[in-house]
Design a protein around this motif. Structure first.
Motif, PDB file in Angstrom:
ATOM      1  N   CYS A  86       0.838  -1.191   0.000  1.00  0.00           N
ATOM      2  CA  CYS A  86       0.000   0.000   0.000  1.00  0.00           C
ATOM      3  C   CYS A  86       0.877   1.247   0.000  1.00  0.00           C
ATOM      4  O   CYS A  86       2.078   1.187   0.285  1.00  0.00           O
ATOM      5  CB  CYS A  86      -0.940   0.010   1.204  1.00  0.00           C
ATOM      6  N   GLU A  87       0.263   2.378  -0.282  1.00  0.00           N
ATOM      7  CA  GLU A  87       0.997   3.638  -0.398  1.00  0.00           C
ATOM      8  C   GLU A  87       1.721   4.014   0.892  1.00  0.00           C
ATOM      9  O   GLU A  87       2.871   4.466   0.859  1.00  0.00           O
ATOM     10  CB  GLU A  87       0.024   4.752  -0.798  1.00  0.00           C
ATOM     11  N   SER A  91       5.747   4.277   0.948  1.00  0.00           N
ATOM     12  CA  SER A  91       6.357   5.593   1.171  1.00  0.00           C
ATOM     13  C   SER A  91       7.349   5.550   2.330  1.00  0.00           C
ATOM     14  O   SER A  91       8.338   6.294   2.342  1.00  0.00           O
ATOM     15  CB  SER A  91       5.287   6.659   1.416  1.00  0.00           C
ATOM     16  N   ARG A 117       5.995  13.655  -1.231  1.00  0.00           N
ATOM     17  CA  ARG A 117       4.611  13.223  -1.447  1.00  0.00           C
ATOM     18  C   ARG A 117       4.540  11.698  -1.473  1.00  0.00           C
ATOM     19  O   ARG A 117       5.244  11.043  -2.230  1.00  0.00           O
ATOM     20  CB  ARG A 117       4.054  13.825  -2.732  1.00  0.00           C
ATOM     21  N   LYS A 118       3.666  11.152  -0.658  1.00  0.00           N
ATOM     22  CA  LYS A 118       3.604   9.696  -0.497  1.00  0.00           C
ATOM     23  C   LYS A 118       3.329   8.970  -1.803  1.00  0.00           C
ATOM     24  O   LYS A 118       3.930   7.926  -2.072  1.00  0.00           O
ATOM     25  CB  LYS A 118       2.542   9.323   0.536  1.00  0.00           C
ATOM     26  N   SER A 119       2.412   9.486  -2.600  1.00  0.00           N
ATOM     27  CA  SER A 119       2.045   8.798  -3.837  1.00  0.00           C
ATOM     28  C   SER A 119       3.231   8.715  -4.795  1.00  0.00           C
ATOM     29  O   SER A 119       3.469   7.665  -5.416  1.00  0.00           O
ATOM     30  CB  SER A 119       0.864   9.497  -4.509  1.00  0.00           C
ATOM     31  N   ASP A 123       5.097   5.177  -5.798  1.00  0.00           N
ATOM     32  CA  ASP A 123       5.211   4.806  -7.212  1.00  0.00           C
ATOM     33  C   ASP A 123       6.668   4.586  -7.605  1.00  0.00           C
ATOM     34  O   ASP A 123       6.972   3.686  -8.406  1.00  0.00           O
ATOM     35  CB  ASP A 123       4.604   5.906  -8.090  1.00  0.00           C
ATOM     36  N   ASN A 236      -2.943  10.336   5.966  1.00  0.00           N
ATOM     37  CA  ASN A 236      -4.078  11.110   5.476  1.00  0.00           C
ATOM     38  C   ASN A 236      -4.881  11.653   6.633  1.00  0.00           C
ATOM     39  O   ASN A 236      -4.947  11.066   7.716  1.00  0.00           O
ATOM     40  CB  ASN A 236      -4.997  10.229   4.623  1.00  0.00           C
TER      41      ASN A 236
END
Length: 237
Positions: A86-87, A91, A117-119, A123, A236
């Protein structure tokens, strides 16, 4: 070659893998915001690598937990995998490997905090997995995945990967600096003994990075750590 070769070699040392084709490593670190700004670089970014890396990551973790936990039914295996692949987890892996330092980002993404930035970081981890897979084969990619994710699998099994914000915070700040000191300080206690409320600040060195409350010191500390992670963009809202 856009990234300095010395920087790529430094990154190879951090991740513990030397590429035969160094250009695929550079590609894995190139965000689409960079390629969109540089037309000569427009077809070179890590999006396709993310796609492949996601598949390699999923099969590696799936096989590992399938073998490691033979008593788990399908539903439990699926839940465990989703907590790890998961993100949020990826991260953290990115922070541990200092991936943000080496990313190629567009000017706008850079200015808006893209390196943290986590996303984007998650990625990039997937893209690096794919780059290793293409360059060195499945076994090398599997080794990279398990070296960096086994501890999170163990945390997830113990139910700590989401709820243990103190450990999460400790790991996050130590990935930035091994010399940082994290302390939790009770600033106030209020209410009768049977319904007491604790107020806690969490400090990194001497700076307050989060505040929390709870019906016990432990709960207040977890709340403070959680709020610190939110302020750092690691959770989040």
């Amino acid at each position: 070659m856009i990234i300095d070769i010395k920087e790529l070699n430094e990154f190879e040392e951090i991740i513990g893998y030397s590429f035969k084709n160094i250009e695929i490593l550079e590609k894995s670190l190139t965000h689409s915001s960079y390629s969109n700004e540089d037309k000569s670089y427009s077809k070179v970014n890590n999006e396709r690598l993310e796609f492949l890396g996601d598949a390699v990551l999923s099969i590696t973790v799936s096989r590992f937990i399938f073998d490691k936990f033979p008593e788990y039914p399908e539903g439990d295996l699926t839940k465990l995998r989703s907590q790890v692949v998961c993100e949020d987890t990826l991260s953290l892996v990115a922070a541990n490997l200092q991936i943000g330092r080496f990313l190629l980002l567009g000017k706008g993404e850079e200015a808006s905090g893209g390196r943290e930035r986590k996303s984007i970081l998650a990625d990039a981890v997937e893209a690096i997995i794919a780059a290793i897979y293409i360059d060195g084969g499945y076994r090398k990619a599997e080794e990279f995945v398990l070296d960096n994710l086994t501890k999170y699998i163990q945390l997830a099994v113990k139910g700590k990967i989401v709820t243990d914000f103190k450990s999460y915070l400790q790991e996050y700040y130590q990935s930035k600096s091994q010399s940082c000191k994290i302390r939790y300080v009770v600033t106030k206690e209020e209410g009768p003994d049977h319904e007491k409320m604790f107020h806690v600040n969490v400090l990194v060195n001497k700076t307050v990075v989060g505040k929390g409350t709870g019906k016990s010191k432990k709960l207040a500390e977890q709340d403070a750590a959680k709020n610190a992670l939110k302020s750092e963009g690691q959770l989040n809202e």
